[in-house]
Structure formats: C-alpha cells, structure tokens
Design an enzyme around this catalytic site. Structure first.
Site: not given
Length: 174
Positions: A139-143
């Site tokens: 779940i790409p919270c880094h994006r």
DNA sequence: TAAGTGCGTCGTT
DNA sequence: AACGACGCACTTA
C-alpha cells in the site's frame, strides 16, 4: 482466552528475503494484515511453532513476496494477496484505498489524497492515516508527497521513502 | 526568492 | 485537550 477466540485471532508471521533485507509479513484469516521493514539487527521472524501453514496462507505469501520484490525493483505489482485492513478506522481505510490507486512511478500530495476522499481540509488527518498504514510498500504510502514535490514524512524512515521513489523514477525537490 | 512564522482544520489518542 | 508524514497566507531579509 477461549480456544475459539484464539483460533480466530491466529496470525501467521512469515519472513521474506529481499536484496534489502528480511521483511516480515503477517497474515490473519482474512489475508495479509501487516508488513514490517527489516530489523536493524538480524532478528529472525518467528515461525509458527509446529503448526502447519495452511495452503491458502502459503499462496498468499507467494503473492506477497512477488508483489514486494516487484515494488522494491520499481516495477508494478501484478497480483495482490487479499488484504486484511480491518485494524484501520473507517477514515484510515478510505485513505489506504486511495493509496492503492496510485500507480507505480506516480505520486499524489497529501492534499490530493484528501481531495479524493472528499474533504480537502482533512490533509493533516490524511498524513496521520498514512503513518498508520499497516502494509507499507504494497500500500504505497511512499507515493504521497507534500506539496511542491517535497518529500514529506515516512514512518519507516525517510531513507526508505527516498529509495523506493528513486527506484520508481520519481524526482523529488530539495 | 528563500526561509521562517502563524494558523485553520480534522481524525486520533 | 493536545498533537501531527499538511498547506496556505504572510512576513522578513
């Protein structure tokens, strides 16, 4: 605690070896419920004591492993394991749902995520929800960046965020 | 312009 | 009641 309850809360914890270290995935009966970054010191994941791993979980773990390895290489995920996001509040789950829609190599700002869930003013709450993401990387919270393509924060440490974004070809300001 | 300050707003603890 | 993985508007130099 009753046996029934204990069974219901059964969680499997399995390691995933990557070029970036050993991640640890957690599975509930419903699906992948957590993903941890590698520990500093070579802490071995606790394998289920003697209990056989259900084939279903084994299959999910294979999907998780592939998805993780792909993302760490800056490549899109082909197939997700089922995700168990039930730990999250309603608001957090809405935020995480939005994060899932951000494609590899793309980014949104915290404000834009807030827009997506229909309340621009909830920006700060969005940041908090990102920090509570139990399944980082997949779940790409880094994006999610601050406005002006600035880095923003990352609960797993900014180094990870920079590394993941760099591998996806995302340029940052600063 | 760049860097610093103040404050609104919202979910969580 | 206090605190953020924010984002503006508004100073200053």
């Amino acid at each position: 605690m009753s046996v029934e309850r204990e069974l219901k809360e059964q969680v499997w914890e399995l390691p995933i070896d990557t070029r970036d270290g050993e991640f640890v995935a957690q599975y509930s009966q419903k699906g992948l419920s957590g993903l941890n970054f590698p520990r500093k010191q070579g802490h071995l994941a606790r394998l289920p004591n003697g209990k056989p791993i259900p084939s279903e979980i084994h299959r999910w773990h294979q999907q998780t492993t592939n998805a993780l390895v792909n993302t760490l290489s800056g490549k899109p995920i082909k197939e997700f394991p089922p995700l168990d996001l039930s730990v999250g509040t309603n608001f957090q789950q809405r935020v995480w749902q939005v994060l899932k829609t951000i494609a590899c190599g793309n980014t949104l700002s915290y404000g834009e995520v807030a827009d997506e869930i229909g309340d621009r003013k909830a920006v700060r709450a969005v940041g908090r929800a990102c920090g509570a993401n139990p399944i980082p990387v997949l779940i790409p919270c880094h994006r999610v960046l601050a406005s002006n393509q600035k880095i923003g924060g990352f609960s797993g440490g900014l180094d990870w965020k920079r590394k993941l974004l760099a591998r996806e070809g995302v340029l940052l300001l600063e």
